[in-house]
Motif scaffolding. Structure first.
Motif, PDB file in Angstrom:
ATOM      1  N   PHE A   1       1.216  15.786  -1.259  1.00  0.00           N
ATOM      2  CA  PHE A   1       2.939  14.671  -2.127  1.00  0.00           C
ATOM      3  C   PHE A   1       3.697  14.365  -0.905  1.00  0.00           C
ATOM      4  N   ASP A   2       3.663  12.991  -1.358  1.00  0.00           N
ATOM      5  CA  ASP A   2       4.051  12.173   0.359  1.00  0.00           C
ATOM      6  C   ASP A   2       5.137  12.054  -0.126  1.00  0.00           C
ATOM      7  N   ALA A   3       6.733  12.345   0.719  1.00  0.00           N
ATOM      8  CA  ALA A   3       7.765  11.584   0.211  1.00  0.00           C
ATOM      9  C   ALA A   3       8.021  10.166   1.200  1.00  0.00           C
ATOM     10  N   HIS A   4       7.388  10.074   2.089  1.00  0.00           N
ATOM     11  CA  HIS A   4       7.472   8.233   2.389  1.00  0.00           C
ATOM     12  C   HIS A   4       6.013   7.308   1.554  1.00  0.00           C
ATOM     13  N   LYS A   5       6.042   7.898  -0.212  1.00  0.00           N
ATOM     14  CA  LYS A   5       5.509   6.281  -0.612  1.00  0.00           C
ATOM     15  C   LYS A   5       6.635   6.105  -1.800  1.00  0.00           C
ATOM     16  N   TRP A   6       6.016   7.722  -2.580  1.00  0.00           N
ATOM     17  CA  TRP A   6       7.344   7.106  -3.862  1.00  0.00           C
ATOM     18  C   TRP A   6       8.619   7.651  -3.509  1.00  0.00           C
TER      19      TRP A   6
ATOM     20  N   LEU B   1       1.280  -1.047   0.019  1.00  0.00           N
ATOM     21  CA  LEU B   1       0.207  -0.027  -0.383  1.00  0.00           C
ATOM     22  C   LEU B   1       0.931   1.224  -0.057  1.00  0.00           C
ATOM     23  N   PHE B   2       1.998   1.668  -0.705  1.00  0.00           N
ATOM     24  CA  PHE B   2       2.369   2.845  -1.592  1.00  0.00           C
ATOM     25  C   PHE B   2       3.723   2.805  -0.443  1.00  0.00           C
ATOM     26  N   ASN B   3       3.390   1.855   1.008  1.00  0.00           N
ATOM     27  CA  ASN B   3       4.441   1.598   2.159  1.00  0.00           C
ATOM     28  C   ASN B   3       6.191   1.606   1.562  1.00  0.00           C
TER      29      ASN B   3
ATOM     30  N   THR C   1       2.667  15.351   8.302  1.00  0.00           N
ATOM     31  CA  THR C   1       2.801  14.232   9.599  1.00  0.00           C
ATOM     32  C   THR C   1       2.761  13.384   8.057  1.00  0.00           C
ATOM     33  N   ALA C   2       1.946  13.253   7.231  1.00  0.00           N
ATOM     34  CA  ALA C   2       1.840  12.512   6.728  1.00  0.00           C
ATOM     35  C   ALA C   2       0.855  13.006   5.570  1.00  0.00           C
ATOM     36  N   GLY C   3       0.166  12.469   4.226  1.00  0.00           N
ATOM     37  CA  GLY C   3      -0.837  12.929   2.975  1.00  0.00           C
ATOM     38  C   GLY C   3      -2.167  12.903   4.228  1.00  0.00           C
ATOM     39  N   ALA C   4      -2.622  12.552   4.607  1.00  0.00           N
ATOM     40  CA  ALA C   4      -3.791  12.846   5.871  1.00  0.00           C
ATOM     41  C   ALA C   4      -3.941  14.371   6.201  1.00  0.00           C
ATOM     42  N   GLU C   5      -2.695  14.750   6.761  1.00  0.00           N
ATOM     43  CA  GLU C   5      -2.278  15.820   7.158  1.00  0.00           C
ATOM     44  C   GLU C   5      -3.311  16.957   6.389  1.00  0.00           C
ATOM     45  N   ALA C   6      -1.906  16.515   5.154  1.00  0.00           N
ATOM     46  CA  ALA C   6      -1.802  17.848   4.730  1.00  0.00           C
ATOM     47  C   ALA C   6      -3.398  17.808   3.729  1.00  0.00           C
ATOM     48  N   ASN C   7      -3.501  17.201   3.203  1.00  0.00           N
ATOM     49  CA  ASN C   7      -5.367  17.206   2.586  1.00  0.00           C
ATOM     50  C   ASN C   7      -6.265  17.862   3.595  1.00  0.00           C
ATOM     51  N   HIS C   8      -5.976  17.124   4.893  1.00  0.00           N
ATOM     52  CA  HIS C   8      -6.890  18.147   6.052  1.00  0.00           C
ATOM     53  C   HIS C   8      -6.476  19.788   5.677  1.00  0.00           C
TER      54      HIS C   8
ATOM     55  N   SER D   1     -11.167   8.349  -4.762  1.00  0.00           N
ATOM     56  CA  SER D   1     -10.878   8.941  -3.604  1.00  0.00           C
ATOM     57  C   SER D   1     -10.374   8.188  -2.981  1.00  0.00           C
ATOM     58  N   HIS D   2      -9.370   8.977  -1.830  1.00  0.00           N
ATOM     59  CA  HIS D   2      -8.498   8.866  -0.291  1.00  0.00           C
ATOM     60  C   HIS D   2      -9.557   8.917   0.499  1.00  0.00           C
ATOM     61  N   HIS D   3     -10.127   8.480   1.650  1.00  0.00           N
ATOM     62  CA  HIS D   3     -11.338   8.626   2.707  1.00  0.00           C
ATOM     63  C   HIS D   3     -10.199   9.202   4.057  1.00  0.00           C
TER      64      HIS D   3
ATOM     65  N   LEU E   1      -4.117  12.097  -8.020  1.00  0.00           N
ATOM     66  CA  LEU E   1      -4.050  11.857  -9.771  1.00  0.00           C
ATOM     67  C   LEU E   1      -2.863  10.286  -8.247  1.00  0.00           C
ATOM     68  N   GLY E   2      -3.661   9.543  -8.926  1.00  0.00           N
ATOM     69  CA  GLY E   2      -2.423   8.485  -8.651  1.00  0.00           C
ATOM     70  C   GLY E   2      -3.274   7.875  -7.741  1.00  0.00           C
ATOM     71  N   THR E   3      -5.223   6.687  -8.113  1.00  0.00           N
ATOM     72  CA  THR E   3      -5.837   6.677  -6.480  1.00  0.00           C
ATOM     73  C   THR E   3      -5.345   5.775  -5.817  1.00  0.00           C
ATOM     74  N   THR E   4      -5.431   5.379  -4.681  1.00  0.00           N
ATOM     75  CA  THR E   4      -5.032   4.236  -3.753  1.00  0.00           C
ATOM     76  C   THR E   4      -5.365   3.484  -4.406  1.00  0.00           C
ATOM     77  N   GLY E   5      -6.550   2.848  -4.316  1.00  0.00           N
ATOM     78  CA  GLY E   5      -6.543   1.189  -4.845  1.00  0.00           C
ATOM     79  C   GLY E   5      -6.098   0.882  -6.637  1.00  0.00           C
TER      80      GLY E   5
ATOM     81  N   ALA F   1      -5.102  19.372  -5.632  1.00  0.00           N
ATOM     82  CA  ALA F   1      -4.562  18.631  -6.088  1.00  0.00           C
ATOM     83  C   ALA F   1      -3.904  17.047  -5.624  1.00  0.00           C
ATOM     84  N   ASP F   2      -4.638  15.902  -4.642  1.00  0.00           N
ATOM     85  CA  ASP F   2      -3.920  14.991  -4.295  1.00  0.00           C
ATOM     86  C   ASP F   2      -2.569  13.919  -4.738  1.00  0.00           C
ATOM     87  N   ALA F   3      -1.714  14.058  -4.459  1.00  0.00           N
ATOM     88  CA  ALA F   3      -0.907  13.243  -6.302  1.00  0.00           C
ATOM     89  C   ALA F   3      -0.146  12.771  -4.912  1.00  0.00           C
ATOM     90  N   ALA F   4      -0.690  11.753  -3.431  1.00  0.00           N
ATOM     91  CA  ALA F   4       0.423  11.721  -2.163  1.00  0.00           C
ATOM     92  C   ALA F   4       1.174  10.642  -2.945  1.00  0.00           C
ATOM     93  N   TRP F   5       0.532   9.654  -3.820  1.00  0.00           N
ATOM     94  CA  TRP F   5       2.053   8.977  -4.038  1.00  0.00           C
ATOM     95  C   TRP F   5       2.438   8.952  -6.212  1.00  0.00           C
TER      96      TRP F   5
HETATM   97  C1  LIG Z   1      -2.044   7.327   0.904  1.00  0.00           C
HETATM   98  C2  LIG Z   1      -2.630   8.275   0.295  1.00  0.00           C
HETATM   99  C3  LIG Z   1      -2.957   9.790   1.321  1.00  0.00           C
HETATM  100  C4  LIG Z   1      -3.102   9.480   2.397  1.00  0.00           C
HETATM  101  O1  LIG Z   1      -1.350   9.358   3.333  1.00  0.00           O
HETATM  102  P1  LIG Z   1      -0.574   9.794   4.566  1.00  0.00           P
HETATM  103  O2  LIG Z   1       0.836   9.132   3.946  1.00  0.00           O
HETATM  104  O3  LIG Z   1      -0.643   7.958   4.753  1.00  0.00           O
HETATM  105  O4  LIG Z   1      -1.207   9.835   5.094  1.00  0.00           O
HETATM  106  C5  LIG Z   1      -3.918  10.625   0.402  1.00  0.00           C
HETATM  107  N1  LIG Z   1      -4.091  10.573  -0.538  1.00  0.00           N
HETATM  108  C6  LIG Z   1      -3.979   9.211  -1.319  1.00  0.00           C
HETATM  109  C7  LIG Z   1      -4.102   9.742  -2.482  1.00  0.00           C
HETATM  110  C8  LIG Z   1      -2.853   8.319  -0.817  1.00  0.00           C
HETATM  111  O5  LIG Z   1      -2.825   6.990  -1.958  1.00  0.00           O
END
Ligand SMILES: *Cc1c(COP(=O)(O)O)cnc(C)c1O
Length: 473
Positions: A297-302, A85-87, A145-152, A186-188, A241-245, A268-272
């Motif tokens: 954008f999450d540096a702890h993903k891709w 899961l993108f980890n 902290t991570a993507g959820a806080e960025a989206n918040h 989209s991400h929950h 941009l790049g859904t989780t599922g 734009a949620d481009a976390a991954w």
């Molecule tokens: C992982 C992900 C998130 C949530 O990010 P976290 O780093 O797990 O908090 C949000 N949106 C998308 C598209 C993701 O892939």
């Protein structure tokens, strides 16, 4: 300096450092000696954790106990058989950075406490803003902290922009209930954010997707018009941009036109998937991201850095301050005298660790070129996996170029229990880890290339494990 017992004597400390490094190096150099995923037995884990806090142990014994616990009882995302899961497998540069951060412990609430740390973060945020296509002089952002806080945070920016006096009066500042729009894929975290802002989760409008799992823009348009007609206040639309599922990419340019037409914030949620922007070969996949008002954008993903390092980047330089500015009498005041920004006036967090060092250090050591090469190679490994699955008679359900593959068999797709049993059989092998992802009525197996060391040898092992599970029926 006097040595408290907390510090240990310097000679003992050296011995503990050496012991620690040897342990960590053993794990890092070959996690594939371990099972990818542990058997899930809560009683066994709780029993392992039930230690006696009245009886101290030596640091080396503590290290042995904790690393043995981790060896046995976590999913090893650094294992090349983890298709998860993108980890990521954490890249070494990020590990060094986290160690340095722990020792120096810079406080990132106020600029004056950590000028180097704050400016290094600002620099790397601006460089990534530019990579996404924002113009140099308008970029602002912060590590989260991570993507959820960025989206918040994105939702708070949108509310600050659209709801008069939102910061002071909250939702009482408007007679029109705000609503936001996200795709069904989209991400929950947006539902959670809507709950946290007081808008409530029901204010999240879920827009249907088309056959590529991307947002249906016509439906979006219809829904916004209907809500506006009903007296609601559309504040934000999210392009993922790049859904989780399934790795779908929403039509960001068309969504942007609609956002402009209705005066909404476009996030734009481009976390991954945002990592594609680093590759000249794949940059076109996220073309248009620079139109969005803000980007997650999450540096702890891709980018393969240790958890967690999220970012919110925006092209509106004053909006973070408008959203989070608070004055606290006990905080250092240099912010008033110098041309600087105190991070606590810019983010949800207050005391904060030097999250951005992981990315700063990785950029120093690997450079854009190193990342581009690695990202390209992960794209290619994803393509190889798709090809081999097709050749092996597996059905592929998603049509993204990103390295995530949803696959299965006709007799599994409508049978969630059967596919879950199948998946468990595969992961119980201990050699690989994949997951089940259900989209609409279709249950799929999901494999994502999250480890930069996963290559053809590992893909072959995955295919063999799948065939074996299939043969066993
Ligand atoms: C992982 C992900 C998130 C949530 O990010 P976290 O780093 O797990 O908090 C949000 N949106 C998308 C598209 C993701 O892939």
């Amino acid at each position: 300096m006097a040595n408290s017992e907390f510090d240990l004597a310097p000679s003992d400390r050296r011995r503990v450092w050496t012991h620690l490094v040897e342990k960590l190096e053993r794990h890092y150099s070959d996690p594939s000696l371990l099972r990818v995923a542990p058997p899930l037995d809560p009683a066994e884990v709780r029993d392992y954790c039930s230690v006696d806090f009245n009886t101290p142990v030596t640091p080396t014994d503590a290290i042995d106990y904790v690393t043995a616990g981790l060896d046995q009882f976590i999913v090893h995302t650094s294992h090349p058989g983890y298709y998860g899961l993108f980890n990521p497998r954490p890249a070494f540069a990020g590990i060094i950075a986290d160690a340095i951060t722990a020792v120096y412990n810079p406080q990132l609430a106020a600029w004056s406490h950590s000028p180097f740390a704050v400016e290094a973060e600002n620099y790397v945020i601006r460089e990534f803003g530019r990579k996404f296509g924002y113009s140099q002089d308008s970029i602002d952002g912060t590590f989260t902290t991570a993507g959820a806080e960025a989206n918040h945070t994105a939702l708070l920016l949108a509310l600050t922009k659209k709801v008069p006096h939102y910061g002071e009066k909250g939702l009482a500042g408007t007679p029109h209930a705000p609503v936001i729009y996200v795709s069904a894929e989209s991400h929950h975290s947006f539902a959670k954010a809507a709950g946290l802002t007081g808008m409530g989760r029901e204010s999240v409008r879920v827009v249907p997707t088309n056959k590529s799992f991307a947002m249906d823009v016509k439906a979006l348009h219809r829904m916004i018009a209907a809500d506006e007609g009903a007296g609601l206040l559309p504040v934000m639309v999210v392009s993922t941009l790049g859904t989780t599922g399934v790795g779908a990419i929403d039509p960001v340019k068309e969504i942007d036109s609609i956002a402009r037409k209705y005066g909404m914030w476009h996030h734009a949620d481009a976390a991954w998937g945002g990592a594609a922007a680093i590759s000249s070969r794949y940059r076109h996949l996220v073309e248009g991201i620079e139109l969005a008002d803000s980007i997650t954008f999450d540096a702890h993903k891709w980018l393969s850095l240790p958890m967690a390092a999220g970012m919110i980047i925006t092209r509106h330089p004053s909006i973070l301050s408008e959203t989070f500015r608070i004055t606290a009498d006990y905080m250092p005041r240099e912010g008033k005298e110098l041309d600087i920004v105190d991070p606590f006036t810019h983010s949800i967090q207050w005391s904060r660790r030097f999250t951005g060092l992981k990315l700063f250090m990785a950029m120093l050591i690997y450079s854009w070129e190193g990342y581009e090469k690695t990202i390209n190679s992960q794209f290619e490994t994803g393509e190889l996996l798709r090809r081999k699955l097709r050749a092996g008679g597996w059905k592929i359900y998603n049509d993204t170029k990103l390295p995530v593959v949803n696959f299965g068999l006709a007799d599994l797709e409508g049978n969630p229990e059967k596919i879950t049993r199948f998946c468990r059989k595969v992961t119980d092998s201990g050699k690989v880890w994949i997951s089940v992802y259900k989209t609409g009525q279709t249950s799929t197996l999901r494999a994502c290339i999250t480890n930069y060391n996963t290559a053809e040898k590992e893909i072959n092992l995955l295919l063999n494990t799948l065939s074996q599970a299939r043969a066993e029926g």
